[in-house]
Design a protein around this motif. Structure first.
Motif, short mmCIF file in Angstrom:
data_model
loop_
_atom_site.label_atom_id
_atom_site.label_comp_id
_atom_site.label_asym_id
_atom_site.label_seq_id
_atom_site.Cartn_x
_atom_site.Cartn_y
_atom_site.Cartn_z
N ASP A 35 23.31 53.71 56.80
CA ASP A 35 23.99 53.07 57.87
C ASP A 35 25.36 52.68 57.24
OD1 ASP A 35 21.53 53.53 59.70
OD2 ASP A 35 20.69 51.85 58.47
N GLN A 36 25.98 52.00 58.01
CA GLN A 36 27.26 51.40 57.63
C GLN A 36 27.73 50.17 58.58
OE1 GLN A 36 30.79 53.74 57.84
NE2 GLN A 36 31.65 52.98 55.75
N LEU A 37 28.31 49.23 57.73
CA LEU A 37 29.15 48.36 58.73
C LEU A 37 30.71 48.39 57.94
CD1 LEU A 37 26.79 45.20 58.51
CD2 LEU A 37 27.20 46.56 60.30
N THR A 38 31.66 47.93 58.70
CA THR A 38 33.01 48.33 58.34
C THR A 38 33.57 46.88 58.84
OG1 THR A 38 32.90 50.58 58.80
CG2 THR A 38 35.10 49.50 58.57
N ILE A 39 34.52 46.48 57.70
CA ILE A 39 35.53 45.28 57.88
C ILE A 39 36.90 46.03 58.23
CG2 ILE A 39 36.59 43.43 56.95
CD1 ILE A 39 34.22 43.23 55.14
N PRO A 40 37.33 45.90 59.45
CA PRO A 40 38.35 46.58 59.99
C PRO A 40 39.66 46.29 59.19
CG PRO A 40 37.24 46.04 62.05
CD PRO A 40 36.77 45.32 60.66
N GLY A 41 39.92 45.11 59.02
CA GLY A 41 41.11 44.71 58.22
C GLY A 41 41.06 44.60 56.57
N GLY A 42 39.73 44.63 56.23
CA GLY A 42 39.67 44.54 54.94
C GLY A 42 39.58 43.03 54.41
N VAL A 43 39.89 42.79 53.29
CA VAL A 43 39.83 41.43 52.94
C VAL A 43 40.86 40.98 51.89
CG1 VAL A 43 37.16 41.53 52.39
CG2 VAL A 43 38.78 42.12 50.68
N ASN A 44 42.18 41.63 52.34
CA ASN A 44 43.45 41.03 52.15
C ASN A 44 43.52 41.07 50.55
OD1 ASN A 44 46.13 40.33 52.48
ND2 ASN A 44 45.56 37.91 52.27
N ILE A 45 43.00 42.12 49.78
CA ILE A 45 43.29 42.49 48.44
C ILE A 45 44.11 43.64 48.11
CG2 ILE A 45 42.25 42.60 46.18
CD1 ILE A 45 40.16 40.63 47.09
N GLY A 46 45.24 43.66 47.75
CA GLY A 46 46.12 44.76 47.48
C GLY A 46 45.94 45.47 46.24
N GLN A 47 46.35 46.70 46.18
CA GLN A 47 46.03 47.80 45.20
C GLN A 47 46.63 46.91 43.67
OE1 GLN A 47 46.81 52.00 45.32
NE2 GLN A 47 47.84 52.09 43.71
N GLY A 48 45.84 47.00 42.81
CA GLY A 48 46.42 46.37 41.54
C GLY A 48 45.96 44.92 41.48
N ASP A 49 45.64 44.11 42.56
CA ASP A 49 45.71 42.82 42.68
C ASP A 49 44.18 42.42 41.80
OD1 ASP A 49 47.70 42.30 43.98
OD2 ASP A 49 46.71 42.07 46.02
N GLU A 50 43.90 41.43 41.31
CA GLU A 50 42.48 40.91 40.85
C GLU A 50 41.55 40.80 41.72
OE1 GLU A 50 43.36 37.23 38.46
OE2 GLU A 50 44.18 38.35 36.86
N ARG A 51 40.23 40.79 41.50
CA ARG A 51 39.14 40.63 42.39
C ARG A 51 37.97 40.49 41.42
NH1 ARG A 51 39.85 46.02 44.03
NH2 ARG A 51 42.05 45.44 44.08
N THR A 52 37.14 39.57 42.02
CA THR A 52 35.94 39.60 41.49
C THR A 52 34.70 39.90 42.81
OG1 THR A 52 36.66 38.05 39.83
CG2 THR A 52 33.98 38.09 40.40
N VAL A 53 33.77 40.67 42.63
CA VAL A 53 32.80 40.92 43.82
C VAL A 53 31.41 40.62 43.20
CG1 VAL A 53 32.06 42.78 45.16
CG2 VAL A 53 34.55 42.68 44.76
N PHE A 54 30.56 39.94 44.00
CA PHE A 54 29.15 39.93 43.71
C PHE A 54 28.45 40.54 44.81
CE2 PHE A 54 30.92 36.32 41.37
CZ PHE A 54 30.29 36.09 40.11
N ILE A 55 27.50 41.22 44.61
CA ILE A 55 26.73 41.91 45.65
C ILE A 55 25.19 41.97 45.08
CG2 ILE A 55 26.09 44.06 46.80
CD1 ILE A 55 28.75 45.20 45.94
#
Length: 277
Positions: free
Chosen positions: A96-116
């Protein structure tokens, strides 16, 4: 001294006294770090879930930015299941899949930290947790390596841009079961931790693609690779967390979901990649 610093750290974060005895149990309902928070999906909060029976059509974002994840096609909607990780509700995905239409406002090359926080029991070739498409994704499974993490980045133009296999952790570094996965994209490279321990640390750009339109949760728009397993929590920051912040978020998730992790270990030495230990 380092030992004294650790005592102070433990007292503030975990509620222990100088001798190490448990003083109190801190609340687990509040995320301890919110600066830079772009997404917070929490399956244990029923107010964030829109369901039809057990099917989940929307998983609402708690960051305050309204980056909600949804699915209008009932045939692709995951299911809400009680008694999941640590007896808490989880969202069960079976291709199955859920989608965030507009994403999370993090551009290519921008820093990010994700916890799952997730639990997987079906060892499939490519079981996608989070990403944009078949070439830009985080997946687990048995393709090429078994019980591993793969970070695939096909269009960054950086050192990780191999267009195909991406970067793998070693065999058995992400065994079947429940885990807290942390993935960091920073100027210094790419870092991934399983339950607080590093399984990938590389100077390449393997997690630097834009997290924008049609961001997939539990799949990345590639038929046959959608996630099989349970998702409990997804947290995204638009920066690299400090060592202390990473430990705080990890400890919050560990206690909440009753997992045995390394987030209660001594504070790691600082490095150029915030969570590298």
């Amino acid at each position: 001294s380092a030992g004294e610093v650790q005592k102070i750290y433990n007292a503030g974060l975990f509620g222990v006294n100088a001798a190490g005895a448990q003083a109190f149990t801190p609340p687990v309902s509040t995320l301890p770090v919110t600066n830079g928070l772009q997404l917070w999906l929490d399956s244990t909060d029923p107010s964030t879930l829109t369901t039809n029976g057990q099917l989940v059509s929307e998983w609402r974002d708690k960051s305050g930015l309204n980056n909600h994840a949804g699915q209008s096609d009932s045939a692709k909607q995951p299911s809400l299941t009680s008694g999941g990780i640590n007896g808490l509700p989880v969202i069960d995905f079976n291709r199955d899949q859920l989608t965030i239409p507009g994403g999370v406002n993090i551009g290519q090359g921008d820093e990010r930290t994700v916890f799952i926080v997730f639990d997987y029991s079906a060892l499939t070739n490519n079981s996608e947790l989070f990403g944009k498409n078949g070439g830009n994704m985080i997946d687990v499974g048995s393709f090429f390596q078994s019980e591993r993490l793969r970070l695939r980045a096909a269009d960054t133009g950086g050192p990780g841009d191999d267009g195909f296999n991406g970067l793998y952790s070693g065999n058995g570094t992400l065994p079947v079961g429940a885990h807290i996965l942390t993935v960091v994209g920073a100027d210094a490279g790419t870092l991934a931790l399983s339950d607080g321990l590093p399984i990938i640390a590389d100077p390449g750009d393997f997690f630097h693609y834009a997290l924008d339109n049609n961001l997939g949760i539990g799949g990345a728009n590639f038929a046959g690779r959608e996630f099989i397993g349970a998702l409990a929590e997804v947290i995204v920051f638009d920066r690299v967390l400090s060592e202390l912040e990473g430990q705080q978020v990890g400890a919050y998730l560990e206690r909440k979901y009753g997992l045995d992790t390394a987030f209660v270990a001594p504070i790691p030495e600082p490095t150029s990649v915030g969570l590298l230990v």
